[in-house]
Design a protein around this motif. Structure first.
Motif, PDB file in Angstrom:
ATOM      1  N   ALA A 195       9.924 -19.231  -9.483  1.00  0.00           N
ATOM      2  CA  ALA A 195       9.540 -20.622  -9.682  1.00  0.00           C
ATOM      3  C   ALA A 195       8.409 -20.753 -10.699  1.00  0.00           C
ATOM      4  N   LEU A 196       7.656 -19.673 -10.903  1.00  0.00           N
ATOM      5  CA  LEU A 196       6.587 -19.623 -11.896  1.00  0.00           C
ATOM      6  C   LEU A 196       6.840 -18.423 -12.804  1.00  0.00           C
ATOM      7  N   PRO A 197       6.330 -18.453 -14.024  1.00  0.00           N
ATOM      8  CA  PRO A 197       6.523 -17.306 -14.919  1.00  0.00           C
ATOM      9  C   PRO A 197       5.897 -16.029 -14.357  1.00  0.00           C
ATOM     10  N   ALA A 198       6.447 -14.912 -14.714  1.00  0.00           N
ATOM     11  CA  ALA A 198       5.956 -13.628 -14.202  1.00  0.00           C
ATOM     12  C   ALA A 198       4.528 -13.352 -14.638  1.00  0.00           C
ATOM     13  N   ASP A 199       4.098 -13.948 -15.766  1.00  0.00           N
ATOM     14  CA  ASP A 199       2.747 -13.697 -16.250  1.00  0.00           C
ATOM     15  C   ASP A 199       1.772 -14.800 -15.827  1.00  0.00           C
ATOM     16  N   ALA A 200       2.180 -15.657 -14.904  1.00  0.00           N
ATOM     17  CA  ALA A 200       1.264 -16.693 -14.408  1.00  0.00           C
ATOM     18  C   ALA A 200       0.117 -16.055 -13.639  1.00  0.00           C
ATOM     19  N   ASP A 201      -1.023 -16.703 -13.677  1.00  0.00           N
ATOM     20  CA  ASP A 201      -2.206 -16.218 -12.963  1.00  0.00           C
ATOM     21  C   ASP A 201      -2.859 -17.418 -12.295  1.00  0.00           C
ATOM     22  N   GLN A 202      -4.019 -17.205 -11.725  1.00  0.00           N
ATOM     23  CA  GLN A 202      -4.758 -18.265 -11.053  1.00  0.00           C
ATOM     24  C   GLN A 202      -6.243 -17.972 -11.185  1.00  0.00           C
ATOM     25  N   PHE A 203      -7.041 -19.007 -11.428  1.00  0.00           N
ATOM     26  CA  PHE A 203      -8.489 -18.819 -11.445  1.00  0.00           C
ATOM     27  C   PHE A 203      -8.952 -18.831 -10.000  1.00  0.00           C
ATOM     28  N   ASN A 204      -8.998 -17.648  -9.416  1.00  0.00           N
ATOM     29  CA  ASN A 204      -9.230 -17.580  -7.980  1.00  0.00           C
ATOM     30  C   ASN A 204      -9.622 -16.172  -7.547  1.00  0.00           C
ATOM     31  N   SER A 205     -10.914 -15.901  -7.575  1.00  0.00           N
ATOM     32  CA  SER A 205     -11.446 -14.677  -6.971  1.00  0.00           C
ATOM     33  C   SER A 205     -12.355 -15.048  -5.801  1.00  0.00           C
ATOM     34  N   LEU A 206     -12.079 -16.221  -5.216  1.00  0.00           N
ATOM     35  CA  LEU A 206     -12.962 -16.781  -4.199  1.00  0.00           C
ATOM     36  C   LEU A 206     -13.053 -15.900  -2.968  1.00  0.00           C
ATOM     37  N   PHE A 207     -11.921 -15.404  -2.483  1.00  0.00           N
ATOM     38  CA  PHE A 207     -11.923 -14.563  -1.284  1.00  0.00           C
ATOM     39  C   PHE A 207     -12.782 -13.325  -1.508  1.00  0.00           C
ATOM     40  N   GLU A 208     -12.499 -12.621  -2.574  1.00  0.00           N
ATOM     41  CA  GLU A 208     -13.214 -11.367  -2.828  1.00  0.00           C
ATOM     42  C   GLU A 208     -14.701 -11.589  -3.058  1.00  0.00           C
ATOM     43  N   LYS A 209     -15.033 -12.621  -3.817  1.00  0.00           N
ATOM     44  CA  LYS A 209     -16.448 -12.874  -4.114  1.00  0.00           C
ATOM     45  C   LYS A 209     -17.219 -13.300  -2.859  1.00  0.00           C
ATOM     46  N   LEU A 210     -16.598 -14.094  -2.011  1.00  0.00           N
ATOM     47  CA  LEU A 210     -17.264 -14.482  -0.765  1.00  0.00           C
ATOM     48  C   LEU A 210     -17.510 -13.261   0.117  1.00  0.00           C
ATOM     49  N   ARG A 211     -16.524 -12.401   0.225  1.00  0.00           N
ATOM     50  CA  ARG A 211     -16.682 -11.200   1.044  1.00  0.00           C
ATOM     51  C   ARG A 211     -17.792 -10.309   0.500  1.00  0.00           C
ATOM     52  N   GLU A 212     -17.813 -10.131  -0.822  1.00  0.00           N
ATOM     53  CA  GLU A 212     -18.869  -9.307  -1.417  1.00  0.00           C
ATOM     54  C   GLU A 212     -20.237  -9.969  -1.295  1.00  0.00           C
ATOM     55  N   ARG A 213     -20.259 -11.284  -1.351  1.00  0.00           N
ATOM     56  CA  ARG A 213     -21.536 -11.988  -1.205  1.00  0.00           C
ATOM     57  C   ARG A 213     -22.088 -11.814   0.204  1.00  0.00           C
ATOM     58  N   PHE A 214     -21.219 -11.818   1.202  1.00  0.00           N
ATOM     59  CA  PHE A 214     -21.673 -11.522   2.564  1.00  0.00           C
ATOM     60  C   PHE A 214     -22.317 -10.130   2.614  1.00  0.00           C
ATOM     61  N   ARG A 215     -21.702  -9.166   1.948  1.00  0.00           N
ATOM     62  CA  ARG A 215     -22.257  -7.811   1.934  1.00  0.00           C
ATOM     63  C   ARG A 215     -23.613  -7.775   1.238  1.00  0.00           C
ATOM     64  N   THR A 216     -23.775  -8.606   0.187  1.00  0.00           N
ATOM     65  CA  THR A 216     -25.052  -8.660  -0.521  1.00  0.00           C
ATOM     66  C   THR A 216     -26.136  -9.301   0.335  1.00  0.00           C
ATOM     67  N   ILE A 217     -25.797 -10.387   1.027  1.00  0.00           N
ATOM     68  CA  ILE A 217     -26.779 -11.093   1.852  1.00  0.00           C
ATOM     69  C   ILE A 217     -27.163 -10.272   3.080  1.00  0.00           C
ATOM     70  N   PHE A 218     -26.166  -9.579   3.647  1.00  0.00           N
ATOM     71  CA  PHE A 218     -26.400  -8.767   4.848  1.00  0.00           C
ATOM     72  C   PHE A 218     -25.972  -7.325   4.563  1.00  0.00           C
ATOM     73  N   PRO A 219     -26.752  -6.594   3.755  1.00  0.00           N
ATOM     74  CA  PRO A 219     -26.315  -5.261   3.311  1.00  0.00           C
ATOM     75  C   PRO A 219     -26.152  -4.261   4.449  1.00  0.00           C
TER      76      PRO A 219
END
Length: 400
Positions: free
Chosen positions: A144-168
């Motif tokens: 339904a979308l081209p094979a080379d489609a992408d998304q501006f979305n690293s929200l999950f990963e960045k939130l998880r890493e930010r938790f690790r930064t705040i609470f190392p």
């Protein structure tokens, strides 16, 4: 940027329910709407949205430094006098922030314009970080979308890493919200899941169930003391609750920190304009009682300092206000902002929510509404980047 009509995936509601996105319909109408998607070019993301979000965030942080040093500005933003030192101390000690979301008007034809900064409440984070990524992967797989489609979305990963930064070192963190509000509870469950993946032990407590012990410290319904707590409850409410007198001595490490009481206030819009007049990503804005507000003329938007989901926001045309969604906001004051209607796509006004995690842009979500003011009935429509080279994101975990 364009709006593309698509065929919804079969069984998407059951899939949404399975991962906890149970508020995909509101009052019998779809909140999640994948009968369309917004397509962006890579240039639009990399030049017009991502760097703009980070620049606006930096401008906002500079503004916080000015506000905490000024009783006059604190009063202008209706920060209660008895809690101004508490808010200022949270900034001076650099208590860390997890997230924020800018609401932007953008149509691909000119610079993005800031409507407001949702700096203290994470509305739409779950569906943005999880379900629209699942939609992208499955839509590509189905052709339904081209094979080379992408998304501006690293929200999950960045939130998880930010938790690790705040609470190392990991540790024990309370998570608080209204358990009776389905969207709030499921959103906090999402953050609890992220925290667990970051090595944190989460414990939920209802906001109404938080009490005080004999030492003036906050405790949960099992008697455990709150030392670090994520709360889905805005600071403008917390600073006016009966327990607010105990906030300082209780010494809880709050996520979001108390200095977000400044940035979640629409009074920052005229303050930003005064500091950066003519900035291409800002709209002219003034406090309601500022004589300079007359320069906007009879057409403008009048916003309460505190408001959620478009409540009590009035579009004024020819000196006459359109009907508003009245939820009682406005007692603390109003600002006026130049009219700049959200762009129309197939009869829908689209607003981009640009996420910041820590100090980095982390993705976008698009909400659309038939109304000129985006309200709580607005639909979340997924997006994709057309013709982009896909980023490796194979470690994206489905939320349980």
């Amino acid at each position: 940027m364009r709006r593309v009509a698509l065929t919804p995936r079969e069984g998407w509601r059951q899939q949404a329910d399975a991962i906890g996105f149970v508020y995909h319909d509101t009052a019998g109408e779809p909140y999640w709407d994948e009968s369309a998607a917004y397509a962006f070019t890579l240039r639009e993301i990399e030049e017009d949205i991502e760097p703009v979000a980070e620049q606006l965030h930096a401008m906002c942080l500079d503004l916080v430094s000015d506000v905490v040093a000024s009783q006059e500005l604190m009063e202008r933003l209706a920060i209660p006098a008895e809690h101004r030192d508490f808010v200022a101390d949270a900034w001076k000690t650099r208590q860390p922030s997890l997230y924020g979301r800018f609401d932007l008007a953008y149509d691909g034809q000119g610079p993005a314009k800031l409507y407001e900064y949702n700096a203290d409440t994470p509305t739409s984070v779950f569906e943005c970080a999880t379900f629209q990524w699942i939609w992208l992967e499955e839509s590509i797989a189905a052709g339904a979308l081209p094979a080379d489609a992408d998304q501006f979305n690293s929200l999950f990963e960045k939130l998880r890493e930010r938790f690790r930064t705040i609470f190392p070192g990991g540790g024990f963190v309370h998570f608080a919200a209204d358990p009776g509000a389905i969207e709030d509870r499921q959103t906090v469950r999402f953050f609890e899941d992220l925290a667990t993946q970051a090595g944190i032990e989460p414990k939920f407590v209802g906001m109404r169930d938080i009490g005080l012990n004999a030492d003036g410290r906050f405790i949960d319904d099992d008697g455990f003391e709150l030392q670090a707590a994520f709360k889905l409850y805005p600071w403008e409410f917390m600073l006016r609750e009966p327990y607010a007198a105990n906030l300082r001595q209780a010494a809880v490490r709050w996520i979001e920190p108390a200095w977000k009481a400044i940035l979640s206030n629409k009074g920052i819009l005229p303050l930003l304009w005064a500091r950066h007049p003519g900035h291409p990503n800002l709209l002219p804005a003034f406090f309601d009682d500022d004589p300079a507000a007359a320069s906007l003329g009879p057409d403008h938007v009048r916003k309460p300092l505190f408001s959620r989901e478009g409540a009590n926001v009035a579009v004024v045309r020819g000196g006459h206000a359109d009907p508003v969604l009245d939820q009682g906001y406005g007692e603390e004051g109003h600002i006026r902002q130049a009219i700049h209607m959200a762009p129309l796509f197939d009869g829908n006004h689209a607003v981009i929510g640009a996420w910041i995690v820590g100090d980095e842009a982390a993705g976008i979500g698009v909400r659309e509404d038939r109304s000129a003011v985006t309200r709580n009935t607005a639909r979340f429509v997924p997006h994709f980047i057309d013709g982009a080279t896909r980023h490796a994101n194979t470690n994206f975990p489905r939320s349980e």
